[in-house]
Design a protein around this motif. Structure first.
Motif, PDB file in Angstrom:
ATOM      1  N   HIS A 118       0.859  -1.183   0.000  1.00 59.85           N
ATOM      2  CA  HIS A 118       0.000   0.000   0.000  1.00 59.85           C
ATOM      3  C   HIS A 118       0.895   1.234   0.000  1.00 59.85           C
ATOM      4  N   GLY A 119       0.645   2.147  -0.925  1.00 63.64           N
ATOM      5  CA  GLY A 119       1.481   3.343  -1.031  1.00 63.64           C
ATOM      6  C   GLY A 119       0.669   4.609  -0.910  1.00 63.64           C
ATOM      7  N   PRO A 120       1.254   5.670  -0.351  1.00 67.75           N
ATOM      8  CA  PRO A 120       0.518   6.933  -0.222  1.00 67.75           C
ATOM      9  C   PRO A 120       0.112   7.549  -1.552  1.00 67.75           C
ATOM     10  N   GLY A 121       0.985   7.462  -2.577  1.00 66.38           N
ATOM     11  CA  GLY A 121       0.675   8.063  -3.870  1.00 66.38           C
ATOM     12  C   GLY A 121       1.238   9.465  -3.994  1.00 66.38           C
ATOM     13  N   GLY A 122       0.448  10.366  -4.588  1.00 71.75           N
ATOM     14  CA  GLY A 122       0.863  11.756  -4.698  1.00 71.75           C
ATOM     15  C   GLY A 122       1.989  12.011  -5.672  1.00 71.75           C
ATOM     16  N   GLU A 123       2.158  11.133  -6.671  1.00 70.06           N
ATOM     17  CA  GLU A 123       3.233  11.238  -7.667  1.00 70.06           C
ATOM     18  C   GLU A 123       4.621  11.133  -7.036  1.00 70.06           C
ATOM     19  N   SER A 124       4.686  10.593  -5.813  1.00 70.16           N
ATOM     20  CA  SER A 124       5.979  10.492  -5.123  1.00 70.16           C
ATOM     21  C   SER A 124       6.196   9.174  -4.401  1.00 70.16           C
ATOM     22  N   TYR A 125       5.160   8.606  -3.816  1.00 67.46           N
ATOM     23  CA  TYR A 125       5.335   7.527  -2.849  1.00 67.46           C
ATOM     24  C   TYR A 125       4.605   6.263  -3.302  1.00 67.46           C
ATOM     25  N   TYR A 126       5.339   5.375  -3.992  1.00 70.10           N
ATOM     26  CA  TYR A 126       4.750   4.167  -4.556  1.00 70.10           C
ATOM     27  C   TYR A 126       5.690   2.981  -4.345  1.00 70.10           C
ATOM     28  N   ALA A 127       5.115   1.781  -4.439  1.00 68.71           N
ATOM     29  CA  ALA A 127       5.904   0.552  -4.330  1.00 68.71           C
ATOM     30  C   ALA A 127       6.795   0.597  -3.092  1.00 68.71           C
ATOM     31  N   ALA A 128       6.233   1.132  -2.015  1.00 72.09           N
ATOM     32  CA  ALA A 128       6.976   1.318  -0.773  1.00 72.09           C
ATOM     33  C   ALA A 128       5.980   1.419   0.372  1.00 72.09           C
ATOM     34  N   ILE A 129       6.467   1.265   1.594  1.00 68.97           N
ATOM     35  CA  ILE A 129       5.620   1.368   2.781  1.00 68.97           C
ATOM     36  C   ILE A 129       6.312   2.218   3.827  1.00 68.97           C
ATOM     37  N   TRP A 130       5.516   2.815   4.696  1.00 65.68           N
ATOM     38  CA  TRP A 130       6.016   3.655   5.780  1.00 65.68           C
ATOM     39  C   TRP A 130       5.451   3.179   7.109  1.00 65.68           C
TER      40      TRP A 130
END
Length: 670
Positions: free
Chosen positions: A280-292
């Motif tokens: 699951h990624g935040p999105g926003g044209e910046s945060y994908y294929a990753a998790i926080w």
């Protein structure tokens, strides 16, 4: 530069003097929202929509002359670029729009008048065009991401709305872009923009013609797709329908109901099928294929079990497994983020309290999911994170960390209120979970004792008068009000609730955009507003919470920038980051309905029925391995509560306002 959506009309509406935005959008009977384009032009906005292999930000609007404007920003999270870091998803902006290539009776499509734009998990734009000789057409565009393909699709329906035959020409169009191979992890990527259904056709009056477009991204050597775009559209609609038909909120307020329904879409769709599994990624044209540790572990993962979205639950479990990879005997910090499809990490802000975030989220997720095998799998991670936090206690007995989730954008001192609050809640959840997993009683007694001691230490360390309010200093020496003073309210610490609520809704923090991050600044992040509303409900200030929830929901759903919770301003230009929508949903589940998991098949339940409502319900709740409904009805001075599984009433009780009910579902061992 001032934000577009601040240029709006406001009017005083209640005795409280809260400002309410004049709506641009309206709710339709089917649950969608529409903008009937009449005046207040030009107006532009942006919305993000996502699928398993692609995301798009549509920058759209209506020009002064009534014509439609659209620019599509496409992101392919699994087409990795160099350097392969947090932001290394292939991203391109496309102004390529098929209507610009169409001719009617040999003329370009001019004199467009947009009549309606509708959002329902897709974007539907209805326009008309006029031509010499009284010829006219209507055009309906439907834009949406594929559920499972790396593509954005558009469906176009042209109709002859005049009284004479017209000739429509839709050209063959296929554009291929091969990206720079030196900039791709897997070399060059192929991007194809294509029209499907091209033809020259004569249309009689009222006759229609349908064609489609697609923009697709491929790795080198991948076979090109030949999609049935009608089936793709139905798949998108089925996804949205599935989300809307589970965890259904029913209240007398249609705006809150609809905002909740839309939040389920944005919170759930931003999951990517990576080489590291579902992330699951935040999105926003910046945060994908990753998790926080904050967005996924803390914010959204505890929500997914209530919705029963299998892909969401799978992504939640997968994220915790990724964080578990970094447990170590030395108790060195875990990464803040696991990036690049799970192949790399980021921890540039040091220890943000990430272990507290993960422990909090994993324990709440495990309890709400109600799967004993999964809970056993997550228990070592929860134990490790709790021990890590315990080892970070400073001399005053609160948790030390280098920063918080805002990563030094604002001061957080050497120990902040947020980290200790999350650790406190995680200890309580571990006690509940450990009992159902039959963990050693001495271990659970230790967790319980640690929680009680921590609560006292938090009061001593953070409790303070700040700007005249009896609330919390966010960190030692903090003398300016901060929005995150709301955090204790969300974890059941209410001893400073009066002063905290007064501070939160004072002019120093509350604005027409929600809470400022810090009094005196211009910066706001929706996440703190969403936490605050949940906490204000949880501590029993129902009327105030409802008043502000109604205002917030109306602005985000029907105002100038719609239809989702946003990340922040000025950072990110109010991106529709996904996990914030999960936090909105948790206002309802944990705030309004007061659900607190206490076991794999049990929960506490403290409904907060506003005085102006006589009823509210949550239907098709999928948590605790069960599907059930909660109904709350006013009965004179009392509240009737029912918990139902199918047609069977599991629990019915007539209670006083604010009374907490214990619910044990079938399968409970207690």
């Amino acid at each position: 530069m001032k934000r577009q959506f601040l240029i709006m009309l406001f009017c005083l509406c209640t005795s409280t003097g809260i400002l309410v935005a004049q709506n641009r959008w309206t709710i339709n009977p089917n649950g969608s929202i529409s903008w009937k384009v009449k005046d207040k032009l030009p107006h532009y906005d942006h919305i993000e929509m996502s699928g398993l292999k692609v995301s798009t930000v549509l920058r759209y609007g209506v020009n002064q002359d009534g014509s439609f404007r659209l620019n599509k920003s496409l992101v392919w999270p699994m087409l990795r670029t160099i350097p392969n870091n947090t932001h290394a998803s292939l991203t391109r902006k496309f102004a390529w729009n098929a209507p610009e290539m169409i001719t009617v009776n040999g003329l370009s499509l001019l004199n467009e008048q947009v009549h309606t734009i509708t959002l329902d998990g897709t974007m539907i734009v209805e326009s008309t065009f006029s031509f010499p000789g009284h010829a006219s057409i209507s055009l309906i565009r439907t834009i949406f991401p594929s559920v499972s393909n790396p593509a954005i699709y558009e469906k176009y329906i042209l109709q002859n709305t005049g009284e004479t035959n017209i000739t429509v020409e839709v050209p063959v169009s296929r554009t291929i872009t091969n990206t720079d191979p030196s900039m791709g992890v897997d070399g060059s990527y192929k991007l194809i923009s294509e029209i499907t259904g091209s033809a020259t056709k004569q249309l009689r009056p009222k006759e229609t013609f349908v064609f489609y477009t697609s923009i697709t991204g491929y790795k080198n050597g991948e076979t090109e797709l030949k999609p049935d775009i009608e089936k793709e559209l139905q798949a998108r609609k089925s996804l949205v329908s599935g989300l809307w038909n589970n965890l259904i909120l029913e209240t007398p307020d249609p705006v809150i109901n609809t905002m909740f329904a839309f939040a389920k879409i944005r919170g759930s769709e931003s999951i990517y099928d990576t080489k590291g599994g579902l992330l699951h990624g935040p999105g926003g044209e910046s945060y994908y294929a990753a998790i926080w540790a904050n967005d996924q572990a803390e914010y959204i993962n505890p929500f997914f079990p209530y919705l029963g979205y299998e892909t969401g639950n799978a992504s939640a479990l997968n994220s915790f497994k990724h964080f578990a990879r970094f447990m170590n005997r030395e108790y060195s910090k875990i990464p803040s983020s696991i990036i690049a499809e799970g192949t790399d990490v980021w921890g540039g802000a040091g220890d943000r309290g990430d272990a507290a975030m993960v422990a909090y989220g994993a324990a709440r997720y495990a309890l709400a999911e109600g799967d004993k095998a999964e809970a056993e799998e997550l228990w070592p991670l929860i134990e490790w994170c709790l021990e890590y936090c315990h080892r970070q206690l400073n001399s005053e007995g609160v948790v030390a960390s280098d920063a918080d989730e805002l990563e030094n954008r604002f001061p957080a001192g050497k120990a902040n209120l947020c980290t200790s609050s999350l650790y406190y809640d995680a200890l309580l959840s571990a006690v509940y979970l450990g009992k159902d997993l039959h963990k050693p009683s001495a271990q659970l007694a230790s967790y319980d004792k640690q929680a009680k001691t921590l609560r006292k230490n938090m009061e001593s360390y953070f409790g303070a008068k700040v700007e005249g309010f009896d609330t919390y200093q966010y960190y030692e020496g903090n003398d300016i009000l901060r929005s995150w003073i709301c955090i204790p309210l969300t974890v059941g610490i209410y001893n400073r609730k009066e002063g905290t609520i007064q501070a939160l809704f004072s002019p120093r923090l509350w604005t027409k955009n929600g809470l400022l991050t810090q009094a005196g600044s211009e910066t706001f992040w929706d996440r703190s507003t969403l936490y605050a509303l949940r906490g204000v409900y949880a501590c029993g200030e129902t009327e105030k919470a409802t008043e502000y929830l109604k205002f917030y929901s109306n602005q985000r759903l029907l105002g100038e920038h719609v239809p989702y919770a946003i990340e922040a301003w000025p950072e990110g230009s109010q991106r529709h980051l996904s996990a914030e929508s999960g936090l909105y949903c948790r206002i309802i589940t944990e705030g309004l309905f007061g659900i607190r998991p206490t076991g794999l098949k049990s929960f506490l339940f403290t409904p907060r029925l506003p005085k102006e409502w006589n009823t509210m319900s949550l239907r098709n709740i999928k948590a605790f391995g069960t599907s059930f409904d909660i109904e709350v009805n006013r009965n004179q001075s009392k509240i009737d509560i029912s918990v139902k599984i199918g047609n069977k009433t599991l629990l019915h009780k007539n209670t006083k306002e604010g009374e907490t009910i214990t619910v044990e579902l079938p399968g409970s061992t207690r």
